[in-house]
Each structure stands twice: as C-alpha cells, then as structure tokens.
Motif scaffolding. Structure first.
Motif, PDB file in Angstrom:
ATOM      1  N   ILE A 170      50.769 -21.931 -65.573  1.00  0.00           N
ATOM      2  CA  ILE A 170      49.879 -21.407 -64.280  1.00  0.00           C
ATOM      3  C   ILE A 170      51.133 -20.492 -64.057  1.00  0.00           C
ATOM      4  O   ILE A 170      51.687 -20.022 -64.369  1.00  0.00           O
ATOM      5  N   HIS A 171      50.065 -19.244 -63.442  1.00  0.00           N
ATOM      6  CA  HIS A 171      51.234 -18.298 -62.957  1.00  0.00           C
ATOM      7  C   HIS A 171      50.425 -18.274 -61.365  1.00  0.00           C
ATOM      8  O   HIS A 171      50.605 -18.726 -60.711  1.00  0.00           O
ATOM      9  N   GLN A 172      51.701 -18.179 -60.362  1.00  0.00           N
ATOM     10  CA  GLN A 172      51.958 -18.008 -59.432  1.00  0.00           C
ATOM     11  C   GLN A 172      52.270 -15.968 -58.352  1.00  0.00           C
ATOM     12  O   GLN A 172      52.913 -15.519 -59.440  1.00  0.00           O
ATOM     13  N   THR A 173      51.255 -16.071 -56.977  1.00  0.00           N
ATOM     14  CA  THR A 173      51.639 -15.262 -56.836  1.00  0.00           C
ATOM     15  C   THR A 173      51.373 -15.070 -54.773  1.00  0.00           C
ATOM     16  O   THR A 173      52.195 -16.261 -55.017  1.00  0.00           O
ATOM     17  N   MET A 174      51.595 -14.114 -54.757  1.00  0.00           N
ATOM     18  CA  MET A 174      52.232 -14.305 -53.056  1.00  0.00           C
ATOM     19  C   MET A 174      51.061 -15.192 -52.250  1.00  0.00           C
ATOM     20  O   MET A 174      51.645 -15.381 -51.299  1.00  0.00           O
ATOM     21  N   ALA A 175      49.645 -15.379 -53.180  1.00  0.00           N
ATOM     22  CA  ALA A 175      49.039 -16.454 -51.782  1.00  0.00           C
ATOM     23  C   ALA A 175      49.485 -18.011 -52.672  1.00  0.00           C
ATOM     24  O   ALA A 175      48.775 -18.684 -52.264  1.00  0.00           O
ATOM     25  N   GLY A 176      50.542 -18.026 -53.545  1.00  0.00           N
ATOM     26  CA  GLY A 176      50.190 -19.577 -54.474  1.00  0.00           C
ATOM     27  C   GLY A 176      50.077 -19.667 -55.786  1.00  0.00           C
ATOM     28  O   GLY A 176      49.718 -18.383 -56.183  1.00  0.00           O
ATOM     29  N   SER A 227      47.801 -19.707 -58.956  1.00  0.00           N
ATOM     30  CA  SER A 227      46.289 -19.786 -59.422  1.00  0.00           C
ATOM     31  C   SER A 227      46.069 -20.805 -60.476  1.00  0.00           C
ATOM     32  O   SER A 227      46.670 -20.804 -61.232  1.00  0.00           O
ATOM     33  N   PRO A 228      44.967 -21.486 -60.190  1.00  0.00           N
ATOM     34  CA  PRO A 228      44.662 -22.055 -60.975  1.00  0.00           C
ATOM     35  C   PRO A 228      44.251 -21.709 -62.349  1.00  0.00           C
ATOM     36  O   PRO A 228      44.478 -20.359 -62.643  1.00  0.00           O
ATOM     37  N   VAL A 229      43.596 -22.398 -63.483  1.00  0.00           N
ATOM     38  CA  VAL A 229      43.315 -21.383 -64.715  1.00  0.00           C
ATOM     39  C   VAL A 229      42.130 -21.181 -64.532  1.00  0.00           C
ATOM     40  O   VAL A 229      41.378 -22.421 -64.251  1.00  0.00           O
ATOM     41  N   TYR A 230      41.332 -21.053 -64.999  1.00  0.00           N
ATOM     42  CA  TYR A 230      39.931 -20.287 -64.837  1.00  0.00           C
ATOM     43  C   TYR A 230      39.566 -20.336 -66.329  1.00  0.00           C
ATOM     44  O   TYR A 230      39.762 -20.377 -67.546  1.00  0.00           O
ATOM     45  N   LEU A 241      34.963 -22.039 -62.420  1.00  0.00           N
ATOM     46  CA  LEU A 241      35.435 -22.707 -63.169  1.00  0.00           C
ATOM     47  C   LEU A 241      36.782 -22.986 -62.805  1.00  0.00           C
ATOM     48  O   LEU A 241      36.819 -21.882 -63.731  1.00  0.00           O
ATOM     49  N   ALA A 242      37.484 -23.236 -61.989  1.00  0.00           N
ATOM     50  CA  ALA A 242      38.984 -23.098 -62.265  1.00  0.00           C
ATOM     51  C   ALA A 242      39.754 -24.384 -62.552  1.00  0.00           C
ATOM     52  O   ALA A 242      38.616 -25.317 -61.661  1.00  0.00           O
ATOM     53  N   VAL A 243      40.808 -24.731 -63.159  1.00  0.00           N
ATOM     54  CA  VAL A 243      41.545 -26.385 -62.702  1.00  0.00           C
ATOM     55  C   VAL A 243      43.085 -25.923 -62.937  1.00  0.00           C
ATOM     56  O   VAL A 243      43.480 -25.174 -63.065  1.00  0.00           O
ATOM     57  N   MET A 244      43.539 -26.880 -61.949  1.00  0.00           N
ATOM     58  CA  MET A 244      44.923 -27.372 -61.918  1.00  0.00           C
ATOM     59  C   MET A 244      45.417 -28.189 -62.585  1.00  0.00           C
ATOM     60  O   MET A 244      44.221 -30.116 -61.984  1.00  0.00           O
ATOM     61  N   LYS A 272      50.718 -33.261 -53.541  1.00  0.00           N
ATOM     62  CA  LYS A 272      50.708 -32.531 -52.420  1.00  0.00           C
ATOM     63  C   LYS A 272      50.686 -31.056 -52.942  1.00  0.00           C
ATOM     64  O   LYS A 272      49.871 -30.639 -52.247  1.00  0.00           O
ATOM     65  N   GLN A 273      51.134 -30.727 -53.380  1.00  0.00           N
ATOM     66  CA  GLN A 273      51.119 -29.120 -54.072  1.00  0.00           C
ATOM     67  C   GLN A 273      50.594 -28.788 -54.495  1.00  0.00           C
ATOM     68  O   GLN A 273      49.910 -27.314 -54.474  1.00  0.00           O
ATOM     69  N   PHE A 274      49.308 -29.515 -55.781  1.00  0.00           N
ATOM     70  CA  PHE A 274      48.029 -28.917 -56.559  1.00  0.00           C
ATOM     71  C   PHE A 274      47.357 -28.445 -55.092  1.00  0.00           C
ATOM     72  O   PHE A 274      46.019 -27.740 -55.224  1.00  0.00           O
ATOM     73  N   LEU A 275      47.518 -29.311 -53.605  1.00  0.00           N
ATOM     74  CA  LEU A 275      46.373 -29.121 -52.907  1.00  0.00           C
ATOM     75  C   LEU A 275      46.706 -28.469 -51.758  1.00  0.00           C
ATOM     76  O   LEU A 275      45.619 -27.111 -51.011  1.00  0.00           O
ATOM     77  N   ARG A 276      48.154 -28.120 -51.447  1.00  0.00           N
ATOM     78  CA  ARG A 276      48.898 -27.365 -50.756  1.00  0.00           C
ATOM     79  C   ARG A 276      48.898 -26.197 -51.057  1.00  0.00           C
ATOM     80  O   ARG A 276      49.031 -24.839 -50.330  1.00  0.00           O
ATOM     81  N   ASP A 277      49.473 -25.963 -52.083  1.00  0.00           N
ATOM     82  CA  ASP A 277      50.054 -24.334 -52.543  1.00  0.00           C
ATOM     83  C   ASP A 277      49.237 -23.745 -53.679  1.00  0.00           C
ATOM     84  O   ASP A 277      49.211 -22.691 -54.106  1.00  0.00           O
ATOM     85  N   VAL A 278      47.916 -24.041 -54.140  1.00  0.00           N
ATOM     86  CA  VAL A 278      47.238 -23.317 -54.991  1.00  0.00           C
ATOM     87  C   VAL A 278      46.306 -23.083 -54.313  1.00  0.00           C
ATOM     88  O   VAL A 278      45.518 -23.420 -52.963  1.00  0.00           O
ATOM     89  N   GLU A 279      45.946 -21.502 -54.565  1.00  0.00           N
ATOM     90  CA  GLU A 279      44.638 -20.712 -53.883  1.00  0.00           C
ATOM     91  C   GLU A 279      43.519 -21.217 -54.657  1.00  0.00           C
ATOM     92  O   GLU A 279      43.021 -20.593 -55.321  1.00  0.00           O
ATOM     93  N   TRP A 280      42.989 -21.328 -54.044  1.00  0.00           N
ATOM     94  CA  TRP A 280      41.505 -22.881 -54.679  1.00  0.00           C
ATOM     95  C   TRP A 280      40.556 -21.547 -54.337  1.00  0.00           C
ATOM     96  O   TRP A 280      39.542 -21.232 -54.642  1.00  0.00           O
ATOM     97  N   ALA A 281      40.645 -20.616 -52.869  1.00  0.00           N
ATOM     98  CA  ALA A 281      39.511 -19.994 -52.603  1.00  0.00           C
ATOM     99  C   ALA A 281      38.395 -20.458 -52.400  1.00  0.00           C
ATOM    100  O   ALA A 281      38.133 -21.773 -51.554  1.00  0.00           O
TER     101      ALA A 281
END
Length: 333
Positions: free
Chosen positions: A135-141, A143-146, A151-154, A179-188
């Motif tokens: 997993i990588h973290q950005t300013m937006a939260g 980032s899921p793995v593509y 098609l993105a995965v967490m 909760k983090q997977f829903l609150r902090d992941v940038e799903w776009a």
C-alpha cells in the motif's frame, strides 16, 4: 436517576433492550444472555464520529455489494475476484468520463474496487495476482493496489511482513482496520465496490453494515455449495441480512458439479441431498442467481493470480458465471 433513553435498538433484540448507543448497553439486566452483550458493554457509546467521513469518502461509489458465505470453503473469495474481473470488462452505464475510457478501444468501462475485510484470512491478493504488492500513502489517503487501470484492491494482505504471517487480532482492532479501508482509502469514482467478507456473522459483518449505513448497501450476494452442511449456515446468513436490513440480491450455488475439461461431461461431487441452493432460495423467497460447476482450472487460475473467465472463456463454468453476472446487474438499483 432516570435511565438513558433507548437508542439504536436492533431488530429482534431482547425485551427492554437499552439500545446499542445507551450508557447501559451490555450492562442492563435485559442484556443478560444476549450474544452481543460483551460487544455493547465495551464498545463506544453514541454516534461514531467517523461515519460522516466514511459517507463522504464513499459518495463517489455508485454501488456497494457485500459477498457473504455463511460457511468457509465455498469459494466466496474466488467468486468475488471473478466478479471484479467480469465487471471491470463490462461497459459502464454511468456518464462517460476520461477516467473510464479503455485506451484499447475507447469503450467506457466500469470502475471497480474490491475491499477484502477477511482480516485473518486474506486471500484476495493471491487470487488477483497482487501477492507481493504494498500500500502507498498520498496526501489524499491510502492508495489501493491496481490489478489494471479500472480494477483496484485493498486488503490487509498488502500490509503483512510476509505471506505466512498470522493476524492474531481481537474484534476492536479488526474493526478499526475495516474502518480505515473505508475512511482513509482514496477509492475515487467507482461503479462498483465489492466487499469480500469472512465466513459467518461476526464482528466484521456488523461493522461493515454499520460503517456503510450512511452511504447505503445496494445488496448482498450469498455464496453456497449444494450440500446441506453449507446450506445450514446460509440460512443464518439470510436471517442476518434481514435483521440488519441489507437487501439480498440472490444466492449463488458454487461447485454444483464437476465438468470434465475434455469431454464436457458433468458429475455431481457434492450431492444436493435437500435440493441445494435452488430449493433453499425457493423456501426463503430469495432470488436464485444460478449454479457454477467445478472446473479444475479454476484453482489453477487462482494460484496464478489470473482471471479464469479470460483464460478459459469456453468453459461451462465461465458461461454460467457470465449469466449470473447479468442477473446481478438486472437486480441492482
């Protein structure tokens, strides 16, 4: 001193339940014998301050689907991964944007996310060919793995020090990660968010329903196998969905028969002694989405981290799965 007014009383709760948000939750005399007593007694009281943040984060997700099984070993994660692959190749019915254009043919395709909340047994990374990703973290939260551009995965599988590491966590810590997977992941922007759940009706199931309460769950798909030992647990899963008011899109019967890759002949491996998934669907008045036969190449595709539907398009299992996908789409709002 007057007792705290009852709030958030679950359906079919014990008589005089004080409510899950009450200061007396899990402590009142009425709580004795309730299976959720310890959770209510130790859990936070009052509205969760993170719920509005989760709702805002998922406001760009059009449809949210839970994949449930009741019993382990019925192929739920395999079904989730295959559904993700299938939907990612499906034309979207959303407004065309630059983000959902397939560069190969300029056809708008669906944006799909898969979140694996089976914290103790995360198999989605292996099945979808992402076993060594991080997993990588950005300013937006986060980032899921593509798997591919749309098609993105967490999964917690991306966070473990090695693939054999055991996750030995109690409920609150697992719920915090969900909760983090829903609150902090940038799903776009997503057309579909598929939630792969663990077997049973556990803390994780209660948590995902609670966290998605503000942004709505469009439906649940329940995966079973034909034998009665699996159907017993599916009945419990159906009751769970009805109690927490999650719409059921339908039942899928997996491993319904063995299809020989050579002669295409089919043999029953798990005999449906009580009628299988179809009979259960009729008894419980739940839609029956279809049956997927066994094909030994499904296991090979999962081990290799590739889409079975793409690798073996002529398999009867692929045909059955594609028919199920179309039925799912017609039942979605």
């Amino acid at each position: 001193m007057a007792s705290t007014p009852a709030t958030d009383v679950p359906q079919d709760a014990p008589e005089h339940c004080p409510g899950t948000g009450s200061e007396d939750a899990g402590k009142a005399n009425a709580c004795a014998g309730c299976p959720n007593q310890s959770i209510c007694a130790t859990g936070p009281k009052g509205p969760d301050p993170d719920l509005p943040r989760i709702t805002e984060r998922l406001s760009t997700v059009r449809r949210k689907i839970l994949i449930l099984s009741g019993k382990g070993g019925v192929g739920k994660s395999t079904f989730t991964a295959s559904l993700g692959f299938a939907l990612a190749h499906d034309p979207t019915d959303a407004d065309d944007t630059a983000d959902n254009i397939d560069a190969t043919d300029a056809t708008p395709v669906s944006q799909v996310g898969v979140v694996d909340i089976d914290v103790c047994g995360p198999s989605i990374p292996k099945i979808m060919g992402l076993e060594n990703e991080q997993i990588h973290q950005t300013m937006a939260g986060w980032s899921p793995v593509y798997v591919q551009d749309n098609l993105a995965v967490m999964s917690i599988g991306f966070m473990l020090p090695d693939k054999d590491a055991a996750v030995i966590w109690r409920g609150p810590k697992k719920n915090g990660l969900i909760k983090q997977f829903l609150r902090d992941v940038e799903w776009a922007q997503l057309d579909y968010l598929l939630v792969d759940t663990p077997p049973g009706t556990t803390d994780e199931h209660l948590s995902i329903v609670e966290y998605l309460k503000g942004s709505n769950i469009d439906g649940a798909i329940i995966v079973t196998t034909p034998q009665e030992v699996a159907l017993q647990d599916v009945r419990k899963e159906i009751n769970f969905c009805r109690k927490v008011k999650v719409p059921i899109l339908g039942i899928v019967e997996n491993m319904s028969g063995f299809v020989c890759p050579g002669c295409k002949g089919e043999s029953l491996i798990f005999a449906p002694t009580t009628g299988g998934g179809r009979r259960l669907a009729e008894e419980t008045q739940v839609p029956f989405l279809g049956s997927i036969p066994l094909d030994p190449r499904i296991g090979k595709a999962c081990d290799s981290g590739v889409s079975f539907l793409e690798e073996y398009p002529d398999s009867p299992a692929t045909t059955a799965f594609q028919d199920i996908v179309q039925k799912i789409k017609t039942r979605l709002p």
